[in-house]
Design a protein around this motif. Structure first.
Motif, PDB file in Angstrom:
ATOM      1  N   VAL A 148       2.725   2.089  26.526  1.00  0.00           N
ATOM      2  CA  VAL A 148       2.251   3.507  26.785  1.00  0.00           C
ATOM      3  C   VAL A 148       0.471   3.425  26.540  1.00  0.00           C
ATOM      4  CG1 VAL A 148       2.300   5.830  26.862  1.00  0.00           C
ATOM      5  CG2 VAL A 148       4.381   4.430  26.655  1.00  0.00           C
ATOM      6  N   SER A 149      -0.277   3.551  27.448  1.00  0.00           N
ATOM      7  CA  SER A 149      -1.590   3.784  27.049  1.00  0.00           C
ATOM      8  C   SER A 149      -2.051   4.985  26.708  1.00  0.00           C
ATOM      9  CB  SER A 149      -2.483   3.067  28.187  1.00  0.00           C
ATOM     10  OG  SER A 149      -2.028   3.939  29.599  1.00  0.00           O
ATOM     11  N   ALA A 150      -3.120   5.537  25.960  1.00  0.00           N
ATOM     12  CA  ALA A 150      -3.145   6.919  25.514  1.00  0.00           C
ATOM     13  C   ALA A 150      -4.732   6.899  25.210  1.00  0.00           C
ATOM     14  CB  ALA A 150      -2.363   7.095  24.445  1.00  0.00           C
ATOM     15  N   PRO A 151      -5.324   8.049  25.256  1.00  0.00           N
ATOM     16  CA  PRO A 151      -6.474   8.202  24.869  1.00  0.00           C
ATOM     17  C   PRO A 151      -6.994   7.850  23.392  1.00  0.00           C
ATOM     18  CG  PRO A 151      -5.649  10.289  25.009  1.00  0.00           C
ATOM     19  CD  PRO A 151      -4.804   9.408  25.438  1.00  0.00           C
ATOM     20  N   ASN A 152      -7.929   7.250  22.994  1.00  0.00           N
ATOM     21  CA  ASN A 152      -8.202   6.792  21.584  1.00  0.00           C
ATOM     22  C   ASN A 152      -8.688   7.852  20.773  1.00  0.00           C
ATOM     23  OD1 ASN A 152     -10.926   6.446  22.611  1.00  0.00           O
ATOM     24  ND2 ASN A 152     -10.900   4.348  22.293  1.00  0.00           N
ATOM     25  N   ASP A 153      -9.520   8.917  21.230  1.00  0.00           N
ATOM     26  CA  ASP A 153     -10.122   9.733  20.343  1.00  0.00           C
ATOM     27  C   ASP A 153      -9.115  10.728  19.512  1.00  0.00           C
ATOM     28  OD1 ASP A 153     -10.084  12.908  21.892  1.00  0.00           O
ATOM     29  OD2 ASP A 153     -10.251  11.073  23.152  1.00  0.00           O
ATOM     30  N   PRO A 154      -9.277  11.173  18.345  1.00  0.00           N
ATOM     31  CA  PRO A 154      -8.308  11.628  17.503  1.00  0.00           C
ATOM     32  C   PRO A 154      -7.625  12.842  17.915  1.00  0.00           C
ATOM     33  CG  PRO A 154     -10.183  10.927  16.164  1.00  0.00           C
ATOM     34  CD  PRO A 154     -10.532  10.934  17.670  1.00  0.00           C
ATOM     35  N   SER A 155      -8.137  13.704  18.633  1.00  0.00           N
ATOM     36  CA  SER A 155      -7.656  14.986  19.005  1.00  0.00           C
ATOM     37  C   SER A 155      -6.616  14.818  20.390  1.00  0.00           C
ATOM     38  CB  SER A 155      -8.624  16.036  19.413  1.00  0.00           C
ATOM     39  OG  SER A 155      -9.509  15.752  20.370  1.00  0.00           O
ATOM     40  N   ASN A 156      -7.100  13.821  21.165  1.00  0.00           N
ATOM     41  CA  ASN A 156      -6.362  13.463  22.400  1.00  0.00           C
ATOM     42  C   ASN A 156      -5.293  12.706  22.043  1.00  0.00           C
ATOM     43  OD1 ASN A 156      -7.318  15.078  24.685  1.00  0.00           O
ATOM     44  ND2 ASN A 156      -9.300  14.300  24.527  1.00  0.00           N
ATOM     45  N   GLU A 199     -10.255   4.027  25.594  1.00  0.00           N
ATOM     46  CA  GLU A 199     -11.162   5.323  26.003  1.00  0.00           C
ATOM     47  C   GLU A 199     -10.665   5.812  27.384  1.00  0.00           C
ATOM     48  OE1 GLU A 199     -14.422   6.204  24.718  1.00  0.00           O
ATOM     49  OE2 GLU A 199     -14.614   4.835  23.252  1.00  0.00           O
ATOM     50  N   ALA A 200     -10.610   7.236  27.074  1.00  0.00           N
ATOM     51  CA  ALA A 200     -10.256   8.038  28.220  1.00  0.00           C
ATOM     52  C   ALA A 200     -10.411   7.687  29.508  1.00  0.00           C
ATOM     53  CB  ALA A 200     -10.568   9.616  28.065  1.00  0.00           C
ATOM     54  N   ALA A 201     -11.648   7.138  29.755  1.00  0.00           N
ATOM     55  CA  ALA A 201     -12.042   6.878  31.195  1.00  0.00           C
ATOM     56  C   ALA A 201     -11.312   5.740  31.822  1.00  0.00           C
ATOM     57  CB  ALA A 201     -13.513   6.759  31.306  1.00  0.00           C
ATOM     58  N   GLN A 202     -10.791   4.584  30.870  1.00  0.00           N
ATOM     59  CA  GLN A 202     -10.159   3.488  31.262  1.00  0.00           C
ATOM     60  C   GLN A 202      -8.829   3.928  31.608  1.00  0.00           C
ATOM     61  OE1 GLN A 202     -10.964   0.366  28.264  1.00  0.00           O
ATOM     62  NE2 GLN A 202     -13.148   0.936  27.878  1.00  0.00           N
ATOM     63  N   LEU A 203      -8.256   4.844  31.102  1.00  0.00           N
ATOM     64  CA  LEU A 203      -6.789   5.072  31.448  1.00  0.00           C
ATOM     65  C   LEU A 203      -6.166   5.116  32.678  1.00  0.00           C
ATOM     66  CD1 LEU A 203      -6.427   7.894  28.588  1.00  0.00           C
ATOM     67  CD2 LEU A 203      -5.578   5.607  28.466  1.00  0.00           C
ATOM     68  N   PRO A 204      -6.893   5.433  33.769  1.00  0.00           N
ATOM     69  CA  PRO A 204      -6.277   5.291  35.110  1.00  0.00           C
ATOM     70  C   PRO A 204      -6.233   3.962  35.491  1.00  0.00           C
ATOM     71  CG  PRO A 204      -7.964   7.250  35.065  1.00  0.00           C
ATOM     72  CD  PRO A 204      -7.925   6.686  33.882  1.00  0.00           C
ATOM     73  N   ARG A 205      -7.140   3.101  35.205  1.00  0.00           N
ATOM     74  CA  ARG A 205      -7.144   1.690  35.460  1.00  0.00           C
ATOM     75  C   ARG A 205      -6.110   0.956  34.796  1.00  0.00           C
ATOM     76  NH1 ARG A 205     -12.643   2.595  35.367  1.00  0.00           N
ATOM     77  NH2 ARG A 205     -12.919   1.482  33.257  1.00  0.00           N
ATOM     78  N   SER A 206      -5.846   1.454  33.512  1.00  0.00           N
ATOM     79  CA  SER A 206      -4.718   0.775  32.591  1.00  0.00           C
ATOM     80  C   SER A 206      -3.303   0.760  33.247  1.00  0.00           C
ATOM     81  CB  SER A 206      -4.906   1.476  31.162  1.00  0.00           C
ATOM     82  OG  SER A 206      -4.164   2.596  31.453  1.00  0.00           O
ATOM     83  N   ARG A 207      -3.117   1.413  34.078  1.00  0.00           N
ATOM     84  CA  ARG A 207      -1.744   1.639  34.613  1.00  0.00           C
ATOM     85  C   ARG A 207      -1.053   0.464  35.246  1.00  0.00           C
ATOM     86  NH1 ARG A 207      -0.374   6.494  38.459  1.00  0.00           N
ATOM     87  NH2 ARG A 207      -2.497   5.722  39.516  1.00  0.00           N
TER      88      ARG A 207
END
Length: 306
Positions: A148-156, A199-207
């Motif tokens: 499961v890919s997930a955003p890497n900044d702490p709050s998200n 990084e959040a911007a990379q998540l769509p492509r990570s699918r």
């Protein structure tokens, strides 16, 4: 921790922090009305520079906010960013007058870490965080060792862990603060989930490379994904995003005019049509956001003690 207990704690902690909200950059210019050249020196400013992440928040400025402010004599410029770091630094450094991209837990952490004199101003419609299909297409297909890919900044990332807990794929430790949860707070990884932080911007492509992806709403929308494609969405209204400004500007007339534009009937009608399925500002007094706030209010003191 049981799911319902965590959700109650989550909502309570959110209200206790006065929550309800969200590098490389692309400069664009929203069509702008000319400022009044005859304005006296020292008069209230008439040019406003917005910073947003690419996608829905920038579209809101271009489609609705700029035309509304133009009618009041303002010139609007827009700078669109592709990450969550630069917008706050640019605001503090005076490159922007206002930014729109972040929820309050992220803003609070970021300004504390970087010692920035910036503050939240008003909430904006926000696409919720969602778990989307990758190589696997339904929740029933989850398997031992699923990625499961997930955003890497702490709050998200904390939000992502709460979602996995709600799904029953992991269990978070009893009493954990859901606003600050980290890998160290995982009590049991029931499915041996492999969490891939990006990084959040990379998540769509990570699918294409993972079984499931937890994607921030704005990046889902800007990449052509639909909110209805999500297999699961976070139920909390704790992360409705906020605008941010320099603290010195929080009582300025231009900010009052911007706030009025975002809360106008015209903007509400646009948001409901263009951004159906989003979560809306609490001040709009709509739906579950009000219910969540009421529930949180009843238990806010308990959450504050965690």
């Amino acid at each position: 921790m049981q799911v319902n207990t965590l959700l109650k704690t989550f909502s309570a902690a959110a209200l206790a922090l006065t929550l309800a909200a969200c590098g490389g950059q692309t400069e664009t210019a929203a069509p702008a009305a000319a400022s009044d050249a005859s304005a006296a020196a020292g008069a209230e400013k008439k040019e406003i520079v917005f910073g947003t992440t690419v996608g829905d928040f920038g579209d809101m400025v271009k489609d609705q906010i700029q035309p509304a402010l133009a009618k009041k004599g303002y010139t609007v410029k827009l700078v669109e960013f592709t990450d969550y770091v630069r917008p706050n630094l640019a605001l503090a450094e005076g490159e922007l007058d206002i930014n729109v991209f972040q929820h309050k837990p992220y803003l609070d952490d970021f300004k504390k870490e970087h010692n920035l004199d910036i503050t939240e101003a008003f909430q904006v419609p926000t696409a919720p965080l969602g778990l989307y299909p990758g190589k696997l297409k339904s929740l029933d297909e989850v398997k031992e060792g699923a990625s499961v890919s997930a955003p890497n900044d702490p709050s998200n990332f904390a939000r992502a862990l709460v979602m996995l807990n709600e799904l029953g794929w992991i269990t978070l430790k009893e009493g954990v603060n859901p606003l600050t949860a980290s890998k160290a707070d995982i009590a049991e990884n029931l499915k041996n989930i492999k969490i891939v932080e990006l990084e959040a911007a990379q998540l769509p492509r990570s699918r294409a490379d993972v079984d499931f992806a937890i994607v921030n709403g704005n990046y889902a929308m800007s990449s052509g994904m639909k909110l209805t494609e999500a297999l699961f969405q976070e139920p909390s209204f704790a992360y409705v995003n906020w605008s941010a400004v320099k603290t010195a500007d929080q009582d300025s007339q231009w900010l009052k005019d911007v706030t009025e534009a975002y809360n106008s009937d015209e903007f509400k009608a646009y948001a409901h049509k263009r951004f159906a399925g989003y979560k809306y500002p609490a001040v709009w007094g709509e739906g579950a956001a009000v219910g969540a706030a009421s529930e949180a209010s009843a238990t806010a003191s308990a959450a504050s003690a965690q």
